[in-house]
Enzyme design. Sequence first.
Site, mmCIF file in Angstrom:
data_model
loop_
_atom_site.group_PDB
_atom_site.id
_atom_site.type_symbol
_atom_site.label_atom_id
_atom_site.label_comp_id
_atom_site.label_asym_id
_atom_site.label_seq_id
_atom_site.Cartn_x
_atom_site.Cartn_y
_atom_site.Cartn_z
ATOM 1 N N HIS A 80 72.547 83.921 -55.922
ATOM 2 C CA HIS A 80 73.357 82.970 -55.433
ATOM 3 C C HIS A 80 74.975 83.456 -55.233
ATOM 4 O O HIS A 80 75.768 82.543 -54.692
ATOM 5 C CB HIS A 80 73.357 81.583 -56.308
ATOM 6 C CG HIS A 80 72.240 81.158 -56.370
ATOM 7 N ND1 HIS A 80 70.872 81.306 -56.968
ATOM 8 C CD2 HIS A 80 71.546 79.924 -55.537
ATOM 9 C CE1 HIS A 80 69.891 80.436 -56.868
ATOM 10 N NE2 HIS A 80 70.312 79.546 -55.826
ATOM 11 N N HIS A 103 63.886 77.834 -47.330
ATOM 12 C CA HIS A 103 63.097 78.745 -48.264
ATOM 13 C C HIS A 103 61.659 79.047 -47.902
ATOM 14 O O HIS A 103 61.142 79.903 -47.994
ATOM 15 C CB HIS A 103 63.328 78.395 -49.639
ATOM 16 C CG HIS A 103 64.627 78.896 -50.231
ATOM 17 N ND1 HIS A 103 64.934 80.382 -50.279
ATOM 18 C CD2 HIS A 103 65.705 78.154 -50.926
ATOM 19 C CE1 HIS A 103 66.265 80.280 -50.933
ATOM 20 N NE2 HIS A 103 66.512 79.122 -51.395
ATOM 21 N N GLU A 119 68.628 83.980 -50.053
ATOM 22 C CA GLU A 119 69.606 82.678 -50.358
ATOM 23 C C GLU A 119 70.608 82.511 -48.994
ATOM 24 O O GLU A 119 70.862 81.522 -48.781
ATOM 25 C CB GLU A 119 70.377 82.961 -51.401
ATOM 26 C CG GLU A 119 69.804 82.600 -52.760
ATOM 27 C CD GLU A 119 69.534 81.140 -52.798
ATOM 28 O OE1 GLU A 119 70.477 80.270 -52.487
ATOM 29 O OE2 GLU A 119 68.248 80.681 -53.117
ATOM 30 N N HIS A 145 68.674 73.677 -46.306
ATOM 31 C CA HIS A 145 68.695 75.027 -47.515
ATOM 32 C C HIS A 145 67.319 75.086 -48.041
ATOM 33 O O HIS A 145 66.729 76.282 -47.999
ATOM 34 C CB HIS A 145 69.792 74.966 -48.278
ATOM 35 C CG HIS A 145 69.768 76.211 -49.460
ATOM 36 N ND1 HIS A 145 70.795 77.171 -49.483
ATOM 37 C CD2 HIS A 145 68.888 76.406 -50.372
ATOM 38 C CE1 HIS A 145 70.411 78.087 -50.431
ATOM 39 N NE2 HIS A 145 69.228 77.738 -51.187
ATOM 40 N N GLU A 146 66.805 73.990 -48.685
ATOM 41 C CA GLU A 146 65.728 74.401 -49.411
ATOM 42 C C GLU A 146 64.522 74.639 -48.622
ATOM 43 O O GLU A 146 63.720 75.356 -48.836
ATOM 44 C CB GLU A 146 65.557 72.968 -50.166
ATOM 45 C CG GLU A 146 66.427 72.950 -51.507
ATOM 46 C CD GLU A 146 66.695 74.196 -52.035
ATOM 47 O OE1 GLU A 146 65.435 74.854 -52.480
ATOM 48 O OE2 GLU A 146 67.515 74.404 -52.870
ATOM 49 N N ASP A 196 70.890 85.507 -62.558
ATOM 50 C CA ASP A 196 70.591 84.838 -61.382
ATOM 51 C C ASP A 196 69.773 85.660 -60.645
ATOM 52 O O ASP A 196 70.085 86.120 -59.413
ATOM 53 C CB ASP A 196 71.880 84.460 -60.699
ATOM 54 C CG ASP A 196 71.774 83.649 -59.356
ATOM 55 O OD1 ASP A 196 70.749 83.053 -59.265
ATOM 56 O OD2 ASP A 196 72.637 84.023 -58.572
ATOM 57 N N TYR A 227 62.744 87.591 -54.138
ATOM 58 C CA TYR A 227 63.812 86.855 -54.567
ATOM 59 C C TYR A 227 64.583 87.376 -55.836
ATOM 60 O O TYR A 227 64.616 87.015 -56.983
ATOM 61 C CB TYR A 227 63.396 85.624 -55.037
ATOM 62 C CG TYR A 227 64.165 84.414 -55.193
ATOM 63 C CD1 TYR A 227 64.835 84.053 -53.953
ATOM 64 C CD2 TYR A 227 64.653 83.820 -56.185
ATOM 65 C CE1 TYR A 227 65.723 83.017 -54.015
ATOM 66 C CE2 TYR A 227 65.540 82.797 -56.418
ATOM 67 C CZ TYR A 227 66.260 82.330 -55.078
ATOM 68 O OH TYR A 227 67.303 81.300 -55.194
HETATM 69 ZN ZN LIG Z 1 68.291 78.638 -52.328
#
Ligand SMILES: [Zn+2]
Length: 340
Positions: free
Chosen positions: A259, A161, A181, A157-158, A254, A172
């Site tokens: 998210h 990005h 996301e 996931h990271e 957020d 974002y």
């Molecule tokens: Zn993320």
Amino acid sequence: MTAGVPLCAIVPPYVLDRLAEAGHEPAVHSLALDAAHRAARLAPPPAAAASPDLNRVICDSGHLQHLPGRTVRTEGRPPVSDASVNHAYDGLGATFALFSEAYGRRSIDDQGLRLDASVHYGRDYDNAFWNGHQMVFGDGDGEIFGDFTACVDVIGHELTHGVTQFTAGLEYHDQPGALNESLSDVFGSLVKQYALHQDADAADWLIGAGLLAPGVQGVALRSMKAPGTAYDDPRLGKDPQPAHLRDYVHTAEDQGGVHINSGIPNHAFYLLATALGGPAWERAGRIWYDALTGRRLPADADFTAFARATVAAARARYATEPSVADTVTAAWAQVGVSSA
Ligand SMILES: [Zn+2]
């Protein structure tokens, strides 16, 4: 929007906010660290190593807030006694393998960027993030969250990005942020499925399975199969993700619920992958990858723009199989997003 690279952390702020309000000290501390990283003006990523080969460097922050910290394992070196180091090393490798072997991508930037990660960042730090040029993992507090290196999908996931940063550069916030996301959840899950050789119907479609400490009422941070059902715990609250556009959450928190509303495109991907069957990284993943990297997606793309990009990608890639694009259209329609 503020300039610079966003802090793309795996645990969303509303989860830590709730824990902090209840007096959970590691969450208070983790939020302060996240805010400091958000405020930091990051330098652009270093020049690529110009090698198609996998090149990993794992550092140990030694429970301090130092980046990158002491180098503890480099490419090709054998495992060390510290499991977090080895998990990070393996997770970076699994992510590289999916993008390289399934899509022909040479690392995060497609130019052989060295993959750097720091483990044991801070004390009881309840998060993991990509800061624009490296991965950073906390150990978790052991009460709510465990070691953030433990889940290969969190690592995938990271790093995704990073892929998004180098390709579509989706903003974002709001819908483009939720897509940003969601793409990280999609490819994070595909990293895990690819590593486990799982077909779409065998995968758990969870993000962060095993990350929640024993005793927490939940199975993961998010569920792509059933958004909104990953956890329901007195301390964490209830998973707020919608699975359909009619339940889109309008919030200032957020970054506009990046998210939260990611549940909608997440579920569309799950529906497509399971409808097509077989390994999800093959056709469904290929279509999403083509849409992300096709250079036609604007940075402020909303769900409809991305849905159209995936249908166009399916038509181009599977020109002799028009049913594939029809299945993409149907998956988006099931979550309330028109791709017409
Ligand atoms: Zn993320």
